[in-house]
Design a protein around this motif. Structure first.
Motif, PDB file in Angstrom:
ATOM      1  N   CYS A 232       3.391  -4.493   7.501  1.00 17.11           N
ATOM      2  CA  CYS A 232       4.848  -4.526   7.361  1.00 17.11           C
ATOM      3  C   CYS A 232       5.445  -3.122   7.345  1.00 17.11           C
ATOM      4  CB  CYS A 232       5.258  -5.330   6.130  1.00 17.11           C
ATOM      5  SG  CYS A 232       4.821  -7.069   6.292  1.00 17.11           S
ATOM      6  N   PHE A 233       4.648  -2.134   6.911  1.00 18.81           N
ATOM      7  CA  PHE A 233       5.125  -0.761   6.997  1.00 18.81           C
ATOM      8  C   PHE A 233       5.345  -0.387   8.464  1.00 18.81           C
ATOM      9  CE2 PHE A 233       4.212   3.681   7.942  1.00 18.81           C
ATOM     10  CZ  PHE A 233       5.229   4.293   7.231  1.00 18.81           C
ATOM     11  N   LEU A 234       4.393  -0.777   9.310  1.00 17.11           N
ATOM     12  CA  LEU A 234       4.514  -0.461  10.741  1.00 17.11           C
ATOM     13  C   LEU A 234       5.751  -1.140  11.333  1.00 17.11           C
ATOM     14  CD1 LEU A 234       0.801  -0.553  11.943  1.00 17.11           C
ATOM     15  CD2 LEU A 234       2.255   1.447  11.588  1.00 17.11           C
ATOM     16  N   TYR A 235       6.011  -2.337  10.847  1.00 18.96           N
ATOM     17  CA  TYR A 235       7.192  -3.086  11.299  1.00 18.96           C
ATOM     18  C   TYR A 235       8.465  -2.331  10.871  1.00 18.96           C
ATOM     19  CZ  TYR A 235      10.591  -6.890  11.569  1.00 18.96           C
ATOM     20  OH  TYR A 235      11.699  -7.652  11.840  1.00 18.96           O
TER      21      TYR A 235
ATOM     22  N   VAL B 177      17.650  14.845  21.156  1.00 22.40           N
ATOM     23  CA  VAL B 177      17.692  13.715  20.214  1.00 22.40           C
ATOM     24  C   VAL B 177      16.561  13.776  19.181  1.00 22.40           C
ATOM     25  CG1 VAL B 177      18.801  12.179  21.891  1.00 22.40           C
ATOM     26  CG2 VAL B 177      16.320  12.231  21.767  1.00 22.40           C
ATOM     27  N   LYS B 178      16.828  13.177  18.010  1.00 23.28           N
ATOM     28  CA  LYS B 178      15.848  13.183  16.916  1.00 23.28           C
ATOM     29  C   LYS B 178      15.644  11.755  16.404  1.00 23.28           C
ATOM     30  CE  LYS B 178      17.830  17.587  15.395  1.00 23.28           C
ATOM     31  NZ  LYS B 178      18.771  18.195  14.449  1.00 23.28           N
ATOM     32  N   PRO B 179      14.798  10.978  17.058  1.00 25.15           N
ATOM     33  CA  PRO B 179      14.665   9.560  16.678  1.00 25.15           C
ATOM     34  C   PRO B 179      14.074   9.318  15.284  1.00 25.15           C
ATOM     35  CG  PRO B 179      13.754   9.969  18.868  1.00 25.15           C
ATOM     36  CD  PRO B 179      14.008  11.305  18.246  1.00 25.15           C
ATOM     37  N   LEU B 180      13.432  10.323  14.680  1.00 24.91           N
ATOM     38  CA  LEU B 180      12.793  10.108  13.367  1.00 24.91           C
ATOM     39  C   LEU B 180      13.636  10.629  12.204  1.00 24.91           C
ATOM     40  CD1 LEU B 180       9.051  11.163  14.094  1.00 24.91           C
ATOM     41  CD2 LEU B 180      10.151   8.963  14.466  1.00 24.91           C
ATOM     42  N   TYR B 181      14.931  10.866  12.438  1.00 25.34           N
ATOM     43  CA  TYR B 181      15.701  11.567  11.414  1.00 25.34           C
ATOM     44  C   TYR B 181      15.910  10.782  10.122  1.00 25.34           C
ATOM     45  CZ  TYR B 181      20.129   9.094  11.904  1.00 25.34           C
ATOM     46  OH  TYR B 181      21.115   8.141  11.871  1.00 25.34           O
ATOM     47  N   THR B 182      15.582   9.496  10.097  1.00 26.58           N
ATOM     48  CA  THR B 182      15.714   8.744   8.835  1.00 26.58           C
ATOM     49  C   THR B 182      14.356   8.480   8.192  1.00 26.58           C
ATOM     50  OG1 THR B 182      15.611   6.666  10.046  1.00 26.58           O
ATOM     51  CG2 THR B 182      17.811   7.511   9.557  1.00 26.58           C
ATOM     52  N   LEU B 183      13.291   9.014   8.796  1.00 23.81           N
ATOM     53  CA  LEU B 183      11.948   8.790   8.241  1.00 23.81           C
ATOM     54  C   LEU B 183      11.433  10.072   7.594  1.00 23.81           C
ATOM     55  CD1 LEU B 183      10.952   6.703  11.280  1.00 23.81           C
ATOM     56  CD2 LEU B 183      10.722   5.867   8.940  1.00 23.81           C
ATOM     57  N   THR B 184      10.765   9.928   6.465  1.00 20.41           N
ATOM     58  CA  THR B 184      10.322  11.124   5.742  1.00 20.41           C
ATOM     59  C   THR B 184       8.981  11.639   6.273  1.00 20.41           C
ATOM     60  OG1 THR B 184       9.117   9.795   4.140  1.00 20.41           O
ATOM     61  CG2 THR B 184      11.396  10.336   3.596  1.00 20.41           C
ATOM     62  N   GLU B 185       8.645  12.853   5.852  1.00 15.77           N
ATOM     63  CA  GLU B 185       7.345  13.447   6.194  1.00 15.77           C
ATOM     64  C   GLU B 185       6.226  12.511   5.762  1.00 15.77           C
ATOM     65  OE1 GLU B 185       6.878  17.323   4.363  1.00 15.77           O
ATOM     66  OE2 GLU B 185       8.359  18.164   5.738  1.00 15.77           O
ATOM     67  N   ARG B 186       6.382  11.960   4.557  1.00 18.51           N
ATOM     68  CA  ARG B 186       5.351  11.094   4.011  1.00 18.51           C
ATOM     69  C   ARG B 186       5.178   9.836   4.862  1.00 18.51           C
ATOM     70  NH1 ARG B 186       6.451   7.349  -0.339  1.00 18.51           N
ATOM     71  NH2 ARG B 186       4.508   6.548  -1.212  1.00 18.51           N
TER      72      ARG B 186
ATOM     73  N   VAL C 299       0.819  -1.216   0.000  1.00 18.48           N
ATOM     74  CA  VAL C 299       0.000   0.000   0.000  1.00 18.48           C
ATOM     75  C   VAL C 299       0.853   1.267   0.000  1.00 18.48           C
ATOM     76  CG1 VAL C 299      -2.091  -0.970   1.038  1.00 18.48           C
ATOM     77  CG2 VAL C 299      -0.259  -0.127   2.525  1.00 18.48           C
ATOM     78  N   ILE C 300       2.131   1.123   0.276  1.00 15.41           N
ATOM     79  CA  ILE C 300       3.015   2.299   0.192  1.00 15.41           C
ATOM     80  C   ILE C 300       4.328   1.869  -0.454  1.00 15.41           C
ATOM     81  CG2 ILE C 300       3.866   2.001   2.604  1.00 15.41           C
ATOM     82  CD1 ILE C 300       4.165   5.149   2.625  1.00 15.41           C
ATOM     83  N   HIS C 301       4.772   2.694  -1.396  1.00 16.65           N
ATOM     84  CA  HIS C 301       6.012   2.386  -2.095  1.00 16.65           C
ATOM     85  C   HIS C 301       7.087   3.361  -1.632  1.00 16.65           C
ATOM     86  CE1 HIS C 301       8.337   1.936  -6.100  1.00 16.65           C
ATOM     87  NE2 HIS C 301       8.777   1.121  -5.180  1.00 16.65           N
ATOM     88  N   LEU C 302       8.190   2.842  -1.117  1.00 21.85           N
ATOM     89  CA  LEU C 302       9.285   3.717  -0.696  1.00 21.85           C
ATOM     90  C   LEU C 302      10.393   3.582  -1.730  1.00 21.85           C
ATOM     91  CD1 LEU C 302       9.363   2.970   3.145  1.00 21.85           C
ATOM     92  CD2 LEU C 302       7.935   4.577   1.885  1.00 21.85           C
ATOM     93  N   LYS C 303      10.407   4.570  -2.628  1.00 21.00           N
ATOM     94  CA  LYS C 303      11.339   4.465  -3.760  1.00 21.00           C
ATOM     95  C   LYS C 303      12.785   4.386  -3.313  1.00 21.00           C
ATOM     96  CE  LYS C 303       8.960   6.694  -7.590  1.00 21.00           C
ATOM     97  NZ  LYS C 303       8.871   8.020  -8.186  1.00 21.00           N
ATOM     98  N   ARG C 304      13.123   5.142  -2.272  1.00 18.39           N
ATOM     99  CA  ARG C 304      14.544   5.181  -1.922  1.00 18.39           C
ATOM    100  C   ARG C 304      15.032   3.841  -1.370  1.00 18.39           C
ATOM    101  NH1 ARG C 304      12.216   7.034   2.499  1.00 18.39           N
ATOM    102  NH2 ARG C 304      13.149   6.852   4.566  1.00 18.39           N
TER     103      ARG C 304
END
Ligand code: FES
Ligand code: ZN
Length: 303
Positions: free
Chosen positions: A25-28, A196-205, A11-16
């Motif tokens: 599995c996205f939640l995982y 600290v910034k725990p979400l620094y590798t996750l995008t806005e999307r 349901v979600i495509h992460l191009k990078r």
């Protein structure tokens, strides 16, 4: 588009990452990213008290939710900055989330508690509202965290924010800022709490997807003062690069952290830190800027 993990419908495509995920599995994937970031940079562990800074937007709400669900000892902190409807609406969202989920929340209201008005101050000081607002927020995050015995202050900065900040700093070779740009800012004084910034590798999307899946209420509007900010332009430019070459933002950040940042270590300003003669918080001057703001605001209401 099949989920790379379970082969169900994606349901979600992460191009990078050249990967698609189903919801589960996205939640995982999301949870793993956060856990890895916390561990890799030794941000905090389950014994630590963590103060999570909440604006009511998707990123901070996602952060609060994931840390609480993973069993971290978190308390939310919301600051009402007196930005009209934006502040009222965001406070409501944050309070109702805390209540529904039985989470601890500290609310600070700069007008009610300290008599501060960012608009008046910005006029008096001839500084932008964002810069006045930023100083107030930084002061209160640290003060509340220090007074409450927290080990870390966590913010919802995401990959897009970090890449845009990095681009801005590189464009003008802000060496001092480059030296400090990191998912973890260790404390340099007993009264300064680690950031600290725990979400620094996750995008806005990805954060948006996370709050939508979990049905977390959040404020869709950005702060009205963000309109026209340089960071938005940088984000647009980076989005364009990302479209052509997926992974650009993540490479920009990770290679900076691995290879680039160390070249700026000497640029770290060796500022002499002292304690404010009024409030005792850490500053470089006799009286900290927050106490100066309070004094200025009071003088102005007296006149
Ligand atoms: Fe501070 Fe927008 S949140 S000026
Ligand atoms: Zn002070």
């Amino acid at each position: 588009m099949k989920c790379v993990r379970c082969r169900k419908k994606g349901v979600i495509h992460l191009k990078r990452h050249n990967a698609a995920f189903c919801q589960e599995c996205f939640l995982y994937y999301y949870k793993n990213q956060v856990k890895k970031n916390i561990k890799r940079h030794r941000m905090f562990d389950k014994e630590d008290k963590v103060l999570v800074v909440i604006s009511g937007g998707k990123d901070s709400m996602a952060l609060w939710h994931i840390l609480a669900s993973e069993g971290y000892n978190v308390t939310g902190m919301y600051i009402n900055l007196g930005i009209g409807q934006y502040s009222d609406k965001s406070q409501q969202v944050v309070e109702s989330f805390a209540q529904k989920n039985g989470l601890e929340l500290i609310v600070k209201d700069i007008k009610k508690e300290y008599g501060l008005d960012i608009y008046k101050l910005s006029k008096l000081l001839k500084r932008s509202t964002c810069s006045v607002c930023g100083s107030i927020k930084r002061y209160l995050f640290n003060k509340v965290a220090y007074d409450g015995g927290f080990s870390a202050v966590a913010t919802g900065h995401n990959l897009d924010d970090e890449a845009a900040t990095l681009l801005g700093n590189v464009l003008s070779w802000e060496e001092g800022y480059l030296a400090r740009q990191s998912p973890v800012l260790e404390s340099t004084h007993p009264k300064l709490v680690k950031k600290v910034k725990p979400l620094y590798t996750l995008t806005e999307r990805e954060n948006l997807f996370y709050v939508l899946i979990n049905k977390i209420e959040f404020l869709h509007d950005e702060c009205p003062h963000a309109v026209g900010a340089r960071s938005i332009l940088y984000k647009e430019v980076l989005n364009r690069l990302e479209e052509e070459s997926p992974g650009t933002k993540q490479r920009f950040i990770t290679s900076f952290l691995e290879k680039g940042r160390r070249h700026f270590q000497d640029a770290q300003e060796k500022l002499e830190l002292r304690e404010c003669s009024i409030c005792g918080q850490v500053t470089t001057t006799e009286v900290c800027s927050f106490c100066r703001f309070v004094k200025l605001s009071n003088q102005n209401t007296e006149n």
